[in-house]
Design a protein around this motif. Structure first.
Motif, mmCIF file in Angstrom:
data_model
loop_
_atom_site.group_PDB
_atom_site.id
_atom_site.type_symbol
_atom_site.label_atom_id
_atom_site.label_comp_id
_atom_site.label_asym_id
_atom_site.label_seq_id
_atom_site.Cartn_x
_atom_site.Cartn_y
_atom_site.Cartn_z
ATOM 1 N N GLN A 77 -1.599 2.759 9.600
ATOM 2 C CA GLN A 77 -2.308 4.073 9.766
ATOM 3 C C GLN A 77 -3.403 4.097 10.704
ATOM 4 O O GLN A 77 -3.960 3.133 10.815
ATOM 5 N N LYS A 78 -3.607 5.405 11.061
ATOM 6 C CA LYS A 78 -4.904 5.366 11.934
ATOM 7 C C LYS A 78 -5.213 6.786 11.464
ATOM 8 O O LYS A 78 -4.708 7.962 11.414
ATOM 9 N N ASN A 79 -6.587 6.764 11.303
ATOM 10 C CA ASN A 79 -7.450 8.010 10.926
ATOM 11 C C ASN A 79 -6.549 8.742 9.816
ATOM 12 O O ASN A 79 -6.417 10.185 9.653
ATOM 13 N N GLY A 80 -6.117 7.902 8.729
ATOM 14 C CA GLY A 80 -5.329 8.731 7.549
ATOM 15 C C GLY A 80 -3.996 9.217 7.960
ATOM 16 O O GLY A 80 -3.410 9.769 7.010
ATOM 17 N N GLN A 81 -3.276 8.748 8.975
ATOM 18 C CA GLN A 81 -2.076 9.486 9.369
ATOM 19 C C GLN A 81 -1.298 8.238 10.021
ATOM 20 O O GLN A 81 -1.528 7.215 10.356
ATOM 21 N N PRO A 82 0.257 8.352 9.739
ATOM 22 C CA PRO A 82 1.198 7.206 10.091
ATOM 23 C C PRO A 82 0.898 6.883 11.776
ATOM 24 O O PRO A 82 0.790 8.028 12.243
ATOM 25 N N ALA A 83 0.867 5.896 11.799
ATOM 26 C CA ALA A 83 0.700 5.210 13.494
ATOM 27 C C ALA A 83 1.567 4.146 13.908
ATOM 28 O O ALA A 83 2.031 3.465 13.122
ATOM 29 N N ARG A 84 1.788 4.281 15.153
ATOM 30 C CA ARG A 84 2.512 2.960 15.680
ATOM 31 C C ARG A 84 2.068 2.594 17.168
ATOM 32 O O ARG A 84 1.669 3.422 17.899
ATOM 33 N N ASP B 112 -6.090 1.208 11.926
ATOM 34 C CA ASP B 112 -7.056 1.376 10.692
ATOM 35 C C ASP B 112 -6.384 0.386 9.607
ATOM 36 O O ASP B 112 -7.039 -0.578 9.093
#
Length: 365
Positions: free
Chosen positions: A297-304, A149
Motif C-alpha cells: 500500500q502507498k497513500n492508501g492505494q494498492p502499489a507495487r 507505506d
C-alpha cells in the motif's frame, strides 16, 4: 595500521572474486586461503602484491585461531555451507574480529543467528548471506519495502546463465537444495513447498526476457519475513538455457531420496553439471538477472515496486556484493554488534552508493 583481511576459501571462484573486489576498492592486505598451495599461490599472484596465499584447513582449529587473530576482518567463502558449522564465526567472536560470509543455506543461517547475543557482547559486527543472491537481492527488497507505506508480499526471482562462472561448489549447493521440502512464509503462516516446483514465467530485463523459475530454498525465504512484516515471501530460481531447468526438475522429482542423501551422488551430479555448463557457457553466457517485486500500500492505494538487475558475470557480481559490505566494515561505516542478514545490516543509501561505485545499475518501476 593497514587492515588485514582473511578470505577463507579465497582460492575458489567466489572467494577470489571477493578478494579482487577488495583489492580494487580498498588498500587492505588480503590473505586468501585454500588447502592446496600448488593451486592457491598462482591465484594470489595473479591478483598482485596486495594479495597473498595461506594454506589452511578449517579442521585445524589451532591454525584457524592463529589466522583469525591476525585479521581485521574474516570473510568466510568456504562452502558448501550445508556442510559447515559456525566454528569460524565463533572463533571471530572469541577474538573480537568482525565477520562476513557468503552463506546460502537455511540451517547454517539459523546456527549463525543463534550467535547474535555472543557477537553483541563481544562488540563484533557479523553479516551473513552476502553476495548476489542472497546478498544484493536482499538489499533490493529492502529498497522496495521502504518505497511503500505497507508491504504485504515479496516475490524474488533469479535466473543464471549456464554455470554463472562458478565452480563445482555452487553446483553442489544447487543439488543439495533439492533434497528436502522447505518452509515458506505464505499468507501469514509457514507452509511446506517442494523444491523446483510450481514453474513460473517471469519477465527479466534483456538479454533474458521471459524465463522460467521454480521454488528454491534460499535463506532470504527465512530472514525476510523476520525483517519485514509481510504476509508472503516467494523465492524462485531458474537457469538459461531452459533445458537445464528440465534436467534439474527430473533430479528433484525422479531421483530416489536415498540416493540424493549420498555424498557420492551429489558429487557425481555436481561434476557432470559443471562439465555440461562449461560446454554451453560460450552460447549462454555466465550472467545473472534478479527481479524483486514488493506489493503493498502507498497513500492508501494498492502499489507495487519492482526492481531488476542484470550482470554479465554471476561470480563477479557476488564478489561485488560481498566486497562492498567488507569495504564498509573496514572503514567502520557499518558498526552494529550482533549477527545480521544483509537486509538488516545494510542501509539503502549506502547500498545504492556502493552499487553505483561498482557500475551496477538497478532499474526501478
Amino acid at each position: 595500521m593497514t587492515n588485514q583481511v582473511l578470505v577463507l576459501g579465497g582460492r575458489g571462484r567466489i572467494g577470489s572474486s571477493v578478494a579482487a573486489d577488495l583489492a580494487a576498492h580498498t588498500d587492505a592486505e588480503i590473505t586468501i586461503t585454500g588447502r592446496d598451495s600448488g593451486t592457491g599461490v598462482p591465484v594470489a599472484e595473479r591478483m598482485g602484491q596486495q594479495v597473498q596465499f595461506l594454506a589452511l584447513d578449517l579442521d585445524d582449529r589451532a591454525a584457524l585461531e592463529a589466522a583469525v587473530a591476525r585479521s581485521s576482518l574474516v570473510i568466510h567463502c568456504a562452502g558448501p555451507f550445508r556442510y559447515r558449522d559456525t566454528r569460524v564465526l565463533k572463533t571471530c567472536i572469541a577474538n573480537g574480529v568482525n565477520y562476513l560470509d557468503v552463506s546460502d543455506d537455511r540451517a547454517f543461517t539459523l546456527q549463525a543467528l543463534a550467535c547474535k547475543t555472543a557477537a553483541k557482547e563481544a562488540g563484533i559486527t557479523a553479516v551473513i548471506n552476502s553476495g548476489i543472491f542472497p546478498g544484493i537481492s536482499n538489499s533490493m527488497v529492502r529498497q522496495g519495502v521502504e518505497q511503500l507505506d505497507e508491504a504485504e508480499q515479496i516475490h524474488l526471482s533469479y535466473v543464471v546463465a549456464g554455470s554463472g562462472g562458478a565452480g563445482v561448489t555452487v553446483m553442489r549447493t544447487t543439488f543439495l537444495g533439492l533434497k528436502h521440502p522447505f518452509a515458506a512464509w505464505l499468507e501469514g503462516h509457514w507452509q511446506m513447498v517442494k523444491p523446483y516446483s510450481q514453474r513460473e514465467t517471469v519477465e527479466f530485463p534483456a538479454p533474458y526476457g521471459r524465463a522460467q523459475v521454480y521454488w528454491f530454498d534460499m535463506p532470504e525465504a527465512l530472514t525476510l519475513p523476520e525483517a519485514f512484516p509481510v504476509k508472503t515471501v516467494i523465492t524462485k530460481f531458474g537457469s538459461v538455457p531452459d533445458f537445464y531447468n528440465h534436467l534439474t526438475w527430473i533430479v528433484a522429482r525422479w531421483f530416489p531420496p536415498v540416493l540424493m542423501k549420498q555424498s557420492q551422488a551429489i558429487e557425481f551430479l555436481a561434476h557432470v553439471s559443471h562439465r555440461m555448463t562449461g560446454l554451453t557457457d560460450r552460447l549462454s553466457g555466465i550472467g545473472v538477472a534478479i527481479r524483486s517485486e514488493v506489493i503493498g500500500q502507498k497513500n492508501g492505494q494498492p502499489a507495487r515496486y519492482c526492481s531488476s538487475l542484470v550482470h554479465e558475470n554471476t561470480t563477479v557480481a557476488a564478489g561485488c556484493g560481498t566486497g562492498s559490505i567488507a569495504q564498509l566494515l573496514l572503514a567502520h561505516q557499518l558498526q552494529n554488534p550482533g549477527v545480521w542478514p544483509v537486509e538488516q545490516a545494510l542501509p539503502t543509501d549506502l547500498f545504492e552508493k556502493l552499487m553505483q561505485d561498482r557500475g551496477i545499475t538497478i532499474h526501478h518501476t
